[in-house]
Design an enzyme around this catalytic site. Sequence first.
Site, PDB file in Angstrom:
ATOM      1  CB  THR A  80      49.167 -22.909  50.988  1.00  0.00           C
ATOM      2  OG1 THR A  80      48.333 -21.835  50.544  1.00  0.00           O
ATOM      3  CG2 THR A  80      48.930 -23.923  49.879  1.00  0.00           C
TER       4      THR A  80
ATOM      5  CB  SER B  20      49.949 -21.244  41.439  1.00  0.00           C
ATOM      6  OG  SER B  20      50.229 -21.516  42.630  1.00  0.00           O
TER       7      SER B  20
ATOM      8  CE1 TYR C  50      54.009 -22.966  47.890  1.00  0.00           C
ATOM      9  CE2 TYR C  50      52.112 -21.548  47.536  1.00  0.00           C
ATOM     10  CZ  TYR C  50      53.021 -22.186  48.471  1.00  0.00           C
ATOM     11  OH  TYR C  50      52.752 -22.024  49.632  1.00  0.00           O
ATOM     12  CG  HIS C  51      48.277 -22.214  45.656  1.00  0.00           C
ATOM     13  ND1 HIS C  51      48.753 -20.914  45.066  1.00  0.00           N
ATOM     14  CD2 HIS C  51      48.540 -21.817  47.062  1.00  0.00           C
ATOM     15  CE1 HIS C  51      48.832 -20.170  45.602  1.00  0.00           C
ATOM     16  NE2 HIS C  51      48.674 -20.235  47.055  1.00  0.00           N
TER      17      HIS C  51
ATOM     18  CE  LYS D 225      52.976 -25.110  50.943  1.00  0.00           C
ATOM     19  NZ  LYS D 225      54.222 -25.016  51.820  1.00  0.00           N
TER      20      LYS D 225
HETATM   21  N1  USQ Z   1      47.049  -9.542  44.997  1.00  0.00           N
HETATM   22  C1  USQ Z   1      46.604  -8.452  44.516  1.00  0.00           C
HETATM   23  N2  USQ Z   1      47.792  -7.404  44.379  1.00  0.00           N
HETATM   24  C2  USQ Z   1      49.022  -7.509  44.729  1.00  0.00           C
HETATM   25  C3  USQ Z   1      49.335  -8.910  45.165  1.00  0.00           C
HETATM   26  C4  USQ Z   1      48.273  -9.910  45.337  1.00  0.00           C
HETATM   27  O1  USQ Z   1      45.481  -8.098  44.376  1.00  0.00           O
HETATM   28  O2  USQ Z   1      49.721  -6.809  44.415  1.00  0.00           O
HETATM   29  C5  USQ Z   1      45.717 -10.687  44.884  1.00  0.00           C
HETATM   30  C6  USQ Z   1      46.287 -12.065  44.532  1.00  0.00           C
HETATM   31  O3  USQ Z   1      45.666 -11.872  43.262  1.00  0.00           O
HETATM   32  C7  USQ Z   1      45.543 -12.841  45.397  1.00  0.00           C
HETATM   33  C8  USQ Z   1      45.442 -12.392  47.001  1.00  0.00           C
HETATM   34  O4  USQ Z   1      46.105 -10.803  46.431  1.00  0.00           O
HETATM   35  O5  USQ Z   1      44.112 -13.002  45.049  1.00  0.00           O
HETATM   36  C9  USQ Z   1      46.568 -12.922  47.665  1.00  0.00           C
HETATM   37  O6  USQ Z   1      48.119 -12.841  46.892  1.00  0.00           O
HETATM   38  P1  USQ Z   1      49.414 -13.132  47.570  1.00  0.00           P
HETATM   39  O7  USQ Z   1      50.380 -12.697  46.744  1.00  0.00           O
HETATM   40  O8  USQ Z   1      49.390 -12.279  48.916  1.00  0.00           O
HETATM   41  O9  USQ Z   1      49.321 -14.544  48.192  1.00  0.00           O
HETATM   42  P2  USQ Z   1      49.614 -15.971  47.312  1.00  0.00           P
HETATM   43  O10 USQ Z   1      50.023 -15.701  46.210  1.00  0.00           O
HETATM   44  O11 USQ Z   1      48.305 -16.490  47.469  1.00  0.00           O
HETATM   45  O12 USQ Z   1      50.474 -16.684  48.357  1.00  0.00           O
HETATM   46  C10 USQ Z   1      50.802 -16.437  49.390  1.00  0.00           C
HETATM   47  C11 USQ Z   1      52.016 -16.882  50.017  1.00  0.00           C
HETATM   48  C12 USQ Z   1      52.034 -18.545  49.834  1.00  0.00           C
HETATM   49  C13 USQ Z   1      50.812 -19.012  50.576  1.00  0.00           C
HETATM   50  C14 USQ Z   1      49.656 -18.364  50.418  1.00  0.00           C
HETATM   51  C15 USQ Z   1      48.478 -18.429  50.922  1.00  0.00           C
HETATM   52  O13 USQ Z   1      53.105 -16.582  48.990  1.00  0.00           O
HETATM   53  O14 USQ Z   1      53.300 -19.160  50.302  1.00  0.00           O
HETATM   54  O15 USQ Z   1      50.829 -20.511  50.571  1.00  0.00           O
HETATM   55  O16 USQ Z   1      49.707 -16.860  50.398  1.00  0.00           O
HETATM   56  S1  USQ Z   1      46.805 -18.741  50.256  1.00  0.00           S
HETATM   57  O17 USQ Z   1      46.759 -17.303  49.599  1.00  0.00           O
HETATM   58  O18 USQ Z   1      45.942 -18.653  51.353  1.00  0.00           O
HETATM   59  O19 USQ Z   1      46.947 -19.944  49.125  1.00  0.00           O
END
Ligand code: USQ
Length: 395
Positions: free
Chosen positions: A158, A193, A195-196, A199
């Site tokens: 990730t 997190s 989770y992260h 990874k």
């Molecule tokens: N966010 C909002 N509002 C929401 C949901 C999320 O503002 O209702 C924000 C979060 O705070 C974050 C961003 O949007 O800053 C991305 O959140 P996300 O829930 O889409 O993604 P994340 O929790 O980071 O995790 C997802 C996948 C995970 C993958 C990751 C890639 O669930 O498996 O590893 O994306 S990354 O984000 O690049 O680490």
Amino acid sequence: MTNILILGGDGYLGWPTAMYLSQKGYEVTVVDNYFRRKCCLELNIEALYQNFNLVERAKIWYELTGKEIKVVLGDLREPEIMHSLFNGKVNYSWCIDLKYKGVPESVIHYAEQPSAPYSLISQGNSEFTLTNNLKVTHNLIWSVKEFSKETHIIKLGTMGEYGTPNIDIEEGWLDINHKGRSHKFLYPRQAGSIYHTSKIMDTDLLWYAVRMWGITVTDLMQGPVYGYKTEESEIDERLNTIFNYDDIFGTVINRFVVQAVSGIPLTVYGKGGQTRGYLNINDTLQCIHQAIKVPAKKGDLRIFNQIMETFTVNEIAEKISSVGTKIGYDVKVNSIENPRKELESHYYNPTYQGLIDIGVKPHYLDEKAIKDLFQTVEKYKNNIRKDSILPRVKW
Ligand code: USQ
């Protein structure tokens, strides 16, 4: 025909990958323990529509295409189950042709707890995330070492492993000059997190196995994925992948479209300046396929940043609200208290050229892609559970 093993083949990405590769003529075996399904039940979360179980999906796929996706139901935290996938002793839960076809040329490793909020629900969920993700990766490297040294491991990592550093993010590695000497290291990682963090630890395990045992790995640093439709799911809607829009498993773009359709203001966390790299689910499939076709060098750890474009949360909200408004929705955007500990305004400049260089052709989050998502969600509008939208897990 090339054998491909997909660990986590029932998931949001696993099942579409299985169909995509099967359609392209690969001999595909999927393995899953139904973690996601059981977990949704336990947490009282429902996906946007019902999904057939893995065996039923494989049967439907076979009826419609004549192609077989072999199914193994099992928990890959058990070393014997992982070993059996590589040493010829596999026990299929469903297959047509029982003849063992030899070791997999590539194994795609998706078999992990993938949610940051899930990992921070409680100490127990945090421990589960660490032990599950690390045990599966650990079992995988041992199985490959013992039984199948030639197998190419393609592991879903990730972008969150890097966090949001105040310097450019390279593809996995960084050349460090220190007191007149230089060395190439894994790019510094600092996750937001548990989770992260799991990874990051996975990457360390893989890097160990590459250095010490000479196995071959591609680690894909993926950003949040959106969409659900692929060429194969278009054959029959019973083949659709799981679509979560809740606060635990839903990713932000999918969530915002569901919120727009159900009249809930888009839940921008905090100031909304959080920038991430995003990609369409179809590009995940392409990336995996290209990584199979153009494998890492033997004994190498190859790392790609698997994103196609970057956006702030505010930019995503703006795009979805503008398309939603055009098609007749009254879309409101609401900044709510950020349940996560993350920078809400920061430098973000990742490199993501490697996958393009090996042949991936990006899709972008344009008006058509967003309209497509709206159309799907509209179709299942009556299923939307408004009580699972607002964030419940804080850290
Ligand atoms: N966010 C909002 N509002 C929401 C949901 C999320 O503002 O209702 C924000 C979060 O705070 C974050 C961003 O949007 O800053 C991305 O959140 P996300 O829930 O889409 O993604 P994340 O929790 O980071 O995790 C997802 C996948 C995970 C993958 C990751 C890639 O669930 O498996 O590893 O994306 S990354 O984000 O690049 O680490």
